[in-house]
Scaffold this motif. Structure first.
Motif, short mmCIF file in Angstrom:
data_model
loop_
_atom_site.label_atom_id
_atom_site.label_comp_id
_atom_site.label_asym_id
_atom_site.label_seq_id
_atom_site.Cartn_x
_atom_site.Cartn_y
_atom_site.Cartn_z
N TYR A 1 11.77 15.47 30.40
CA TYR A 1 10.74 16.32 31.00
C TYR A 1 11.05 17.78 30.72
CZ TYR A 1 9.32 12.14 33.51
OH TYR A 1 8.90 10.87 33.81
N SER A 2 12.33 18.04 30.41
CA SER A 2 12.78 19.41 30.23
C SER A 2 13.97 19.38 29.29
CB SER A 2 13.22 19.97 31.59
OG SER A 2 14.15 21.00 31.43
N TYR B 1 16.60 21.00 29.80
CA TYR B 1 17.82 21.12 30.59
C TYR B 1 18.10 19.78 31.25
CZ TYR B 1 17.08 25.87 29.36
OH TYR B 1 16.88 26.99 28.61
N LYS C 1 19.33 16.34 33.18
CA LYS C 1 19.68 15.87 34.53
C LYS C 1 20.32 14.49 34.45
CE LYS C 1 16.89 19.26 36.25
NZ LYS C 1 16.67 19.79 34.91
N SER D 1 -3.06 12.17 29.58
CA SER D 1 -3.41 12.16 31.00
C SER D 1 -2.52 13.10 31.80
CB SER D 1 -3.27 10.75 31.59
OG SER D 1 -4.03 9.84 30.85
N ASN D 2 -1.38 13.48 31.25
CA ASN D 2 -0.46 14.36 31.96
C ASN D 2 -0.11 15.56 31.08
OD1 ASN D 2 0.27 12.93 34.56
ND2 ASN D 2 0.58 11.32 33.05
N ARG E 1 2.35 18.83 32.30
CA ARG E 1 3.81 18.81 32.18
C ARG E 1 4.24 18.64 30.72
NH1 ARG E 1 4.58 13.03 34.80
NH2 ARG E 1 4.37 11.85 32.89
N PHE F 1 4.50 22.01 29.44
CA PHE F 1 5.71 22.64 29.96
C PHE F 1 6.88 22.39 29.00
CE2 PHE F 1 9.69 22.22 32.29
CZ PHE F 1 9.76 23.41 32.97
N VAL G 1 -10.21 12.78 31.96
CA VAL G 1 -9.62 13.98 31.39
C VAL G 1 -10.29 14.26 30.04
CG1 VAL G 1 -7.51 15.01 30.47
CG2 VAL G 1 -7.42 13.58 32.51
N GLU H 1 15.82 27.71 36.95
CA GLU H 1 14.71 27.50 37.88
C GLU H 1 13.67 28.62 37.77
OE1 GLU H 1 16.13 26.26 41.79
OE2 GLU H 1 14.10 26.64 42.50
N ALA I 1 11.81 28.09 34.69
CA ALA I 1 10.90 26.96 34.81
C ALA I 1 9.63 27.36 35.55
CB ALA I 1 11.59 25.80 35.52
N GLU I 2 9.78 28.19 36.59
CA GLU I 2 8.60 28.60 37.36
C GLU I 2 7.63 29.42 36.51
OE1 GLU I 2 9.82 30.32 41.13
OE2 GLU I 2 10.67 28.36 41.66
N PHE J 1 6.03 27.18 34.01
CA PHE J 1 5.03 26.28 34.54
C PHE J 1 3.71 27.01 34.75
CE2 PHE J 1 2.77 23.69 37.57
CZ PHE J 1 2.92 22.44 37.00
N LEU K 1 14.63 9.14 40.42
CA LEU K 1 13.32 9.75 40.35
C LEU K 1 12.64 9.09 39.16
CD1 LEU K 1 11.77 12.07 41.75
CD2 LEU K 1 12.48 13.52 39.90
N GLU L 1 9.12 7.46 37.17
CA GLU L 1 7.68 7.48 37.06
C GLU L 1 7.21 6.03 36.99
OE1 GLU L 1 4.50 9.30 34.07
OE2 GLU L 1 6.55 10.03 33.89
#
Lengths: 77, 648
Positions: B58-59, B61, B63, B93-94, B97, B100, B127, B190, B193-194, B197, B435, B437
């Motif tokens: 997703y990023s 960075y 995890k 559909s997404n 992100r 991002f 969409v 962070e 990322a903000e 986004f 976490l 999906e």
């Protein structure tokens, strides 16, 4: 279903709708942000596993599942 | 040129990879970690290009360990020396992100192509993507709308790649920050990322129209994740999976063994008699057969696992099971690998690759061999038939069946106990988070599934097969060779015996091989460890059988029949009767309830399987874990067997 205010995400019943207010867990906050879950976004609680198991909520066109103890850090408005 | 395939999980990245490369792909590990690295080649316009498929992120960075791989690879890029293109796959559909992640990659100054995948599903979700707006804003990036499952948009994608290969344009739309932020600097990540986004969100709202549709509550999910029905369904699926793996695999497994047996017989007639012929026909060919015989189980199990994954059901099963296995330091994803170990630990251990958290993965992989696998069944049933009387208890329960059930249960309890202890002892990775999906249900894509099955077989044969083959030749050698002079004397003594002289030809052969096994190096090993295993109620014969079990546990039965070939019996050739009738020097029965139970408990715990050790080495990257498993489970087996022998 009514809107739920100022409570933990983990406490919302199935099919309940709410808006994310804040996420008080740095790692979870970043990770959810990257998945598109940010304060202000509307979610619907879709699934609940029994015995305080994980929950799943819908956000946009995706279902995201978190453990309920992690969902305690997510506050909705 | 090198093409990096990057994108969100569940964006159809693997489907696109398979469609671009076909069979021209190879699987390996990323350097230093056990995360699958898939790469392949594709040719267009006469030029060959390498594509590397990275784990879904997703990023940039990380995890998790899987995501770390992507970070490391991006960090090591050197576009001046080795030009490359990033092919970014996002789910239509997404898109928010997806943009991002795209923005992070764009700011790394890699020329990119944006592939917006699964547009058909997005349309159904209400969409609508305005490609012209996206292309106008992202001036330096070709944008392709596609549906990789049916191959829609593939030509346009190839053209876009070609375009970027020629021009190497870098996207400047986002320009939030330059280069990578230090991995430790969470707060800066962070903030970044903000900002990112917001920019991604802006672009998303400009280029996408969403017609809010009141989503009907999925009736399928109502059943499949129902607090009661959901578990019922999962149990049904598991039972079906086991039935299939057990019953469908037995025919090809027999065929493989029969086939190699035939080849070995044929070659032994063809080759001149001697050590070379013996090595080929009795060492190497059965060794290869012993590797290939696992393929049917691996293929079937991964066929079902891939089917569950690809259709989207697996995420629901993980969701349901997570709470049950969490106290044992495992994840909902551990359930299928653990339960499939009841068929065979080898595909079970290979399936732990799907568990993202390293600690949870290690625990699952570590305890998997404690689940009683199908190779233990012949051992259990032989010993049960010898020491457990065939009678019913409590009016209707078959005692022998009950004991078999208890052995399985003991394995499960042992696995969970070891897992619980490991959970207490091992340090938790601070970045661990559950976490996941839960993707929409999709009809399975058969090509993806078959590719997974094919990959798993290839990895097993190429990366674990060699070790299994080498070790099985060693075991064959020690059981077939011994001090020559001693073996000659023993054979001479045998040939003077009344029983030998009066025996038929094939009976004579059996007696000879029994004597030869007794005087082999393995026989010496069995006699050597007799003092160690005597407190468990075993003699050297059982010692030999335990030693030979490392080839595969069911070999125990065959070895015992060879050793017992010359045992005196009153007219019965059945191994069971021979074991029952054997007497000690003082006239008491040698094989008692106590030694039988002790032996069964030994087989529940002990890790006597070369192939499992070889696969555990492959999946953990070193011999450390398999050696700890071997020693720990060996100690548990010894302790448990000792206790049982003393108690009964």
């Amino acid at each position: 279903m009514p809107y739920f205010c100022n409570m933990k995400l983990s406490a919302i019943p199935k099919w309940g709708k709410a808006k994310i207010k804040e996420i008080n867990h740095p790692l979870l906050r970043t990770k959810l942000l990257e998945m598109g879950v940010v304060p202000g976004v509307e979610i619907t609680l879709m699934m609940r596993a029994p015995f305080q198991g994980p929950i799943a909520f819908q956000c946009g066109n995706t279902n995201i599942s978190v453990r309920s103890e992690d969902a305690d850090f997510i506050i909705v408005n | 040129m090198k093409i990096l395939l990057l994108g969100n999980p569940n964006s159809g990245k693997s489907t696109l990879f398979n469609s671009l490369t076909g069979l021209r792909q190879k699987v390996g590990n990323f350097p230093g970690v056990t995360v699958d690295q898939k790469s392949g080649t594709m040719t267009f316009q006469g030029q060959q290009h390498e594509i590397v498929d990275f784990p879904g992120i997703y990023s940039i960075y990380p995890k998790s360990a899987e995501e770390q791989v992507v970070y490391n690879a991006l960090n090591a890029l050197n576009p001046q020396e080795e030009p490359c293109i990033g092919l970014v796959v996002v789910d239509a559909s997404n898109l928010e992100r997806g943009l991002f992640l795209f923005s992070q990659l764009a700011d790394l100054q890699i020329p990119l192509v944006l592939a917006i995948n699964m547009v058909d599903l997005a349309e159904r979700n209400g969409v609508e993507i305005k490609q012209d707006v996206l292309e106008m804003e992202l001036a330096n990036t070709p944008v392709v709308l596609m549906n990789a499952r049916v191959g829609l948009g593939k030509d346009r994608l190839l053209k876009a790649l070609q375009h970027q290969m020629e021009h190497g344009l870098k996207e400047t739309y986002f320009s939030v920050s330059q280069g990578m932020i230090a991995l430790e600097d969470i707060s800066l990540q962070e903030q970044d990322a903000e900002k990112r986004f917001q920019k991604a969100s802006e672009l998303f709202h400009k280029s996408v129209i969403t017609r809010t549709r009141s989503k009907e509550k999925s009736s399928l999910d109502g059943i499949l994740t129902h607090p009661i029905l959901g578990y019922f369904f999962f149990a049904l699926i598991l039972i079906g999976l086991f039935q299939a793996v057990f019953t469908l695999s037995s025919f090809p497994m027999d065929a493989i063994e029969q086939g190699f047996h035939w080849v070995s017989d044929y070659l032994s007639g063809l080759l001149p008699k001697g050590p070379f012929q013996e090595l080929v026909c009795n060492g190497i060919i059965p060794g290869i057969s012993g590797v290939l015989v696992f393929i049917p189980q691996i293929a079937l199990l991964f066929f079902f696992i891939a089917l569950l994954e690809d259709s989207g059901y697996m995420a629901r099963a993980v969701f349901l099971m997570d709470r049950l296995v969490r106290p044992f330091g495992m994840n909902g994803r551990s359930v299928v690998p653990l339960l499939s170990s009841m068929a065979c630990a080898i595909p079970g251990i290979m399936a732990t690759r799907g568990i993202p958290n390293p600690k949870e993965r290690l625990i699952t992989l570590f305890v998997a061999p404690l689940m009683s696998c199908s190779a233990r069944i012949p051992v259990y049933t032989l010993i049960i038939s010898v020491v457990i009387p065939s009678k019913t208890v409590l009016g209707f329960v078959q005692l022998q069946g009950l004991v078999l059930f208890a052995l399985y249960l003991l394995g499960i309890v042992a696995a969970l106990t070891v897992a619980w202890v490991m959970q207490q002892v091992l340090r938790q990775d601070r970045r661990s988070l559950y976490l996941i999906e839960i993707p929409e249900f999709k009809p399975p894509h058969w090509r993806n599934i078959l590719m997974t099955v094919f990959d798993k077989i290839k990895v097993f044969v190429l990366e674990a097969g060699g070790i299994i083959l080498a070790l099985s030749i060693v075991i064959w050698a020690v059981s077939n060779y011994g001090p020559t002079a001693e073996r000659k004397t023993a054979l001479r003594v045998l040939k003077q015996q009344e029983a030998y002289i009066s025996a038929q030809n094939d009976e004579r052969e059996r007696l000879e091989s029994s004597v030869l096994l007794e005087h082999s190096y393995l026989g010496k090993f069995g006699k050597g460890i007799e003092p160690i295993i005597a407190p468990l109620g075993y003699d050297w014969k059982i010692g030999i059988a335990i030693g030979s079990s490392f080839l595969a546990r069911e070999v125990f039965v065959g070895t015992l029949s060879t050793i017992y070939a010359h045992a005196e019996t009153s007219g019965s050739y059945r191994l069971k009767d021979k074991l029952l009738q054997e007497k000690k020097a003082d006239g008491s029965k040698k094989f008692t309830l106590a030694s039988g139970i002790s032996l069964m408990v030994f087989y529940v715990f002990a890790l006597q399987c070369l192939s499992t050790l070889a696969v555990a080495r492959r999946e953990t990257g070193s011999w450390r874990i398999p050696i700890i498993q071997l020693l720990l489970f060996g100690a548990m087996a010894y302790g448990g067997a000792f206790l049982c022998y003393q108690l009964f």
